[in-house]
Design an enzyme around this catalytic site. Structure first.
Site, PDB file in Angstrom:
ATOM      1  CB  ILE A  12      -0.971  -0.013   1.213  1.00  0.00           C
ATOM      2  CG1 ILE A  12      -1.790  -1.317   1.209  1.00  0.00           C
ATOM      3  CG2 ILE A  12      -1.908   1.195   1.164  1.00  0.00           C
ATOM      4  CD1 ILE A  12      -2.598  -1.555   2.474  1.00  0.00           C
ATOM      5  CG  ASN A  35       6.395  -8.336   3.751  1.00  0.00           C
ATOM      6  OD1 ASN A  35       6.787  -9.367   3.198  1.00  0.00           O
ATOM      7  ND2 ASN A  35       5.119  -7.988   3.771  1.00  0.00           N
ATOM      8  CG  ASP A  58      13.218  -1.864  12.945  1.00  0.00           C
ATOM      9  OD1 ASP A  58      12.318  -1.332  13.630  1.00  0.00           O
ATOM     10  OD2 ASP A  58      13.222  -3.076  12.662  1.00  0.00           O
ATOM     11  CG  PHE A  80       1.734   2.783   4.705  1.00  0.00           C
ATOM     12  CD1 PHE A  80       0.413   2.471   4.434  1.00  0.00           C
ATOM     13  CD2 PHE A  80       2.293   3.899   4.085  1.00  0.00           C
ATOM     14  CE1 PHE A  80      -0.335   3.254   3.576  1.00  0.00           C
ATOM     15  CE2 PHE A  80       1.549   4.679   3.222  1.00  0.00           C
ATOM     16  CZ  PHE A  80       0.229   4.358   2.966  1.00  0.00           C
ATOM     17  CB  SER A 124      -6.973  -3.310   9.896  1.00  0.00           C
ATOM     18  OG  SER A 124      -7.650  -4.444   9.422  1.00  0.00           O
ATOM     19  CE1 TYR A 148      -1.835  -6.153  11.107  1.00  0.00           C
ATOM     20  CE2 TYR A 148      -4.086  -6.970  10.822  1.00  0.00           C
ATOM     21  CZ  TYR A 148      -3.074  -6.081  10.484  1.00  0.00           C
ATOM     22  OH  TYR A 148      -3.304  -5.102   9.542  1.00  0.00           O
ATOM     23  CE  LYS A 152      -2.303  -2.522  11.502  1.00  0.00           C
ATOM     24  NZ  LYS A 152      -1.270  -1.571  11.078  1.00  0.00           N
ATOM     25  CG  ASN A 178     -10.966  -7.464   2.719  1.00  0.00           C
ATOM     26  OD1 ASN A 178     -11.669  -6.973   3.594  1.00  0.00           O
ATOM     27  ND2 ASN A 178     -10.500  -8.691   2.793  1.00  0.00           N
ATOM     28  CG  ASN A 198      -4.614 -11.355   2.353  1.00  0.00           C
ATOM     29  OD1 ASN A 198      -3.484 -10.943   2.582  1.00  0.00           O
ATOM     30  ND2 ASN A 198      -5.560 -11.348   3.268  1.00  0.00           N
ATOM     31  NE  ARG A 230     -13.512 -11.126   4.964  1.00  0.00           N
ATOM     32  CZ  ARG A 230     -14.293 -12.124   5.380  1.00  0.00           C
ATOM     33  NH1 ARG A 230     -15.578 -12.156   5.076  1.00  0.00           N
ATOM     34  NH2 ARG A 230     -13.775 -13.090   6.120  1.00  0.00           N
ATOM     35  N   PRO A 309     -10.733 -21.152  10.210  1.00  0.00           N
ATOM     36  CG  PRO A 309      -9.588 -22.640  11.588  1.00  0.00           C
ATOM     37  CD  PRO A 309      -9.715 -22.212  10.164  1.00  0.00           C
TER      38      PRO A 309
END
Ligand code: NAD
Ligand code: UDP
Length: 361
Positions: A12, A35, A58, A80, A124, A148, A152, A178, A198, A230, A309
């Site tokens: 993003i 990443n 970092d 981000f 999110s 996670y 947030k 999404n 995803n 979604r 799950p």
């Protein structure tokens, strides 16, 4: 405006960087490239035909953040940088809280010391958990089921407390639904490592022949065709929303807003506000597979599989507040989401090439 973008080499972030540069802002990216590929940054530079600063660091490194902020003197920050894999967060909660919460704290301390108080945060829709009602508006109760999501929620709470403690902050919490799709050029896109979790990147890899079939997780949900629903939003629409949010932090109002000056906010910030970013449209897994088949001209083979799950049946946004207060609306539909993903995936079947192949930023 001088804008610092943390995690700007990621999916993003790189799409937002293009829009920030195209809008004429001066950008500086900080990313540890954990990443992301430096090739994404090199390609953004070509696409925007503009240069920008890049620091590989970092955000948890307090000394590096203080030096970076002192050197680049950002007027606004889009944050981000973070880890985002739910399963990984369950396996390594401390690592996730350290990176996401610890990184945000180090960044915010550096910004406060330098008097930079305009902040846009990547949150999110996961903060809503299993929805009580649909569409989800910003006052829906917040809860979450995994580390996670909790990271947030914790960062949202820290930002709310910060704004309450000091009225000069202007903080936008952007709750993405999404994000999917790629830049129209096909030069930048989502490049997950390993097996994609995803839906959209998985379907794209089926279309390009890297995976045999899509596993459809759950066919017995209370949705029109039994598969999960979604609110998919095109990443380029999402990128534009960040520009609108930066403007909002600077006191420039959206079309429907009243009572706010058109110029800077001076000593008084706008506090902390949350905005849902989605299209408001729900799309099922099978609808997405069909739309991608049509866009790519490749049949998407499906295996009907048990529920995954932790998944919710349906989740889509009421994005009305962003329309009124940010003056932003999603414009691109499912066809553009699939076509742009296919364009990216078919031109880059293995994702970004090694840095040596194209050179870094
Ligand atoms: P991404 O992994 O592509 O981008 C995140 C970037 O942050 C990467 O480039 C990574 O190298 C960098 N990064 C991570 N930790 C860092 C650190 N400690 N210091 C410096 N850089 C660091 O992910 P994305 O999909 O572009 O997501 C961006 C943000 O949006 C994340 O905060 C994510 O949680 C949030 N978000 C994403 C989605 C989604 O579905 N993609 C949905 C909702 C929210
Ligand atoms: N999904 C699926 N197969 C996959 C990946 C996802 O059927 O390989 C389904 C998933 O169960 C959900 C929808 O696609 O109903 C979106 O999943 P994704 O992981 O992309 O987003 P999230 O669940 O985080 O909203």
């Amino acid at each position: 405006m001088r804008i610092l973008i943390t995690g700007g080499a990621g999916y993003i972030g790189s799409h937002t960087l293009v829009e920030v540069l195209k809008a004429g802002h001066a950008a500086h990216v900080v990313d540890n490239l954990d990443n992301a590929s430096p090739v994404a940054l090199a390609r953004v530079k070509q696409l925007a035909n503009r240069d920008f600063g890049f620091t590989r660091a970092d955000i948890r490194d307090a000394g590096a953040m203080a030096a970076l902020v002192a050197e680049t003197r950002p007027e606004a920050v889009i944050h981000f940088a973070g880890l985002k894999a739910v399963g990984e967060s369950v396996a390594d909660p401390l690592g996730y809280f350290d990176n996401n919460v610890g990184g945000s704290l180090a960044l915010l301390r550096a910004l406060r010391a330098a008097d930079c108080r305009r902040f846009v945060f990547s949150s999110s829709a996961t903060v809503y958990g299993d929805p009580d009602y649909l569409p989800i508006d910003e006052s829906h109760p917040r809860r979450t089921t995994n580390p996670y999501g909790r990271s947030k929620l914790q960062i949202e709470g820290i930002l709310e407390d910060l704004a309450a403690s000091d009225p000069s902050w202007s903080i936008a919490l952007l709750r993405y639904f999404n994000p999917v799709g790629a830049h129209a050029s096909g030069r930048i896109g989502e490049d997950p490592t390993g097996v994609p979790n995803n839906l959209m990147p998985f379907i794209a890899q089926v279309a390009v022949g890297r995976r045999p079939a899509l596993n459809v997780f759950g066919t017995d949900y209370p949705t029109p065709d039994g598969t999960g629903v979604r609110d998919y939003i095109h990443v380029s629409d999402l990128a534009r929303a960040h520009l609108a949010a930066v403007d909002w932090t600077a006191g420039r109002a959206g079309e429907g807003e009243t009572g706010v000056g058109e110029t800077g906010v001076g000593e008084t910030g706008r506090g902390c506000a949350a905005f849902n970013l989605g299209t408001g449209q729900g799309t099922s897994v099978l609808e997405m597979a069909r739309a991608f088949g049509a866009a790519s001209g490749r049949e998407i083979a499906v295996n009907l599989a048990p529920r995954r799950p932790g998944d919710v049946a349906a989740c889509y946004a009421d994005a009305g507040r962003a329309a009124v207060e940010l003056g932003w609306r999603a414009e691109l539909g499912l066809a553009e989401m699939c076509a742009s993903t296919w364009h990216w995936q078919s031109q880059n079947p293995g994702g970004y090439p090694d840095e040596g192949a194209e050179g870094a930023a």
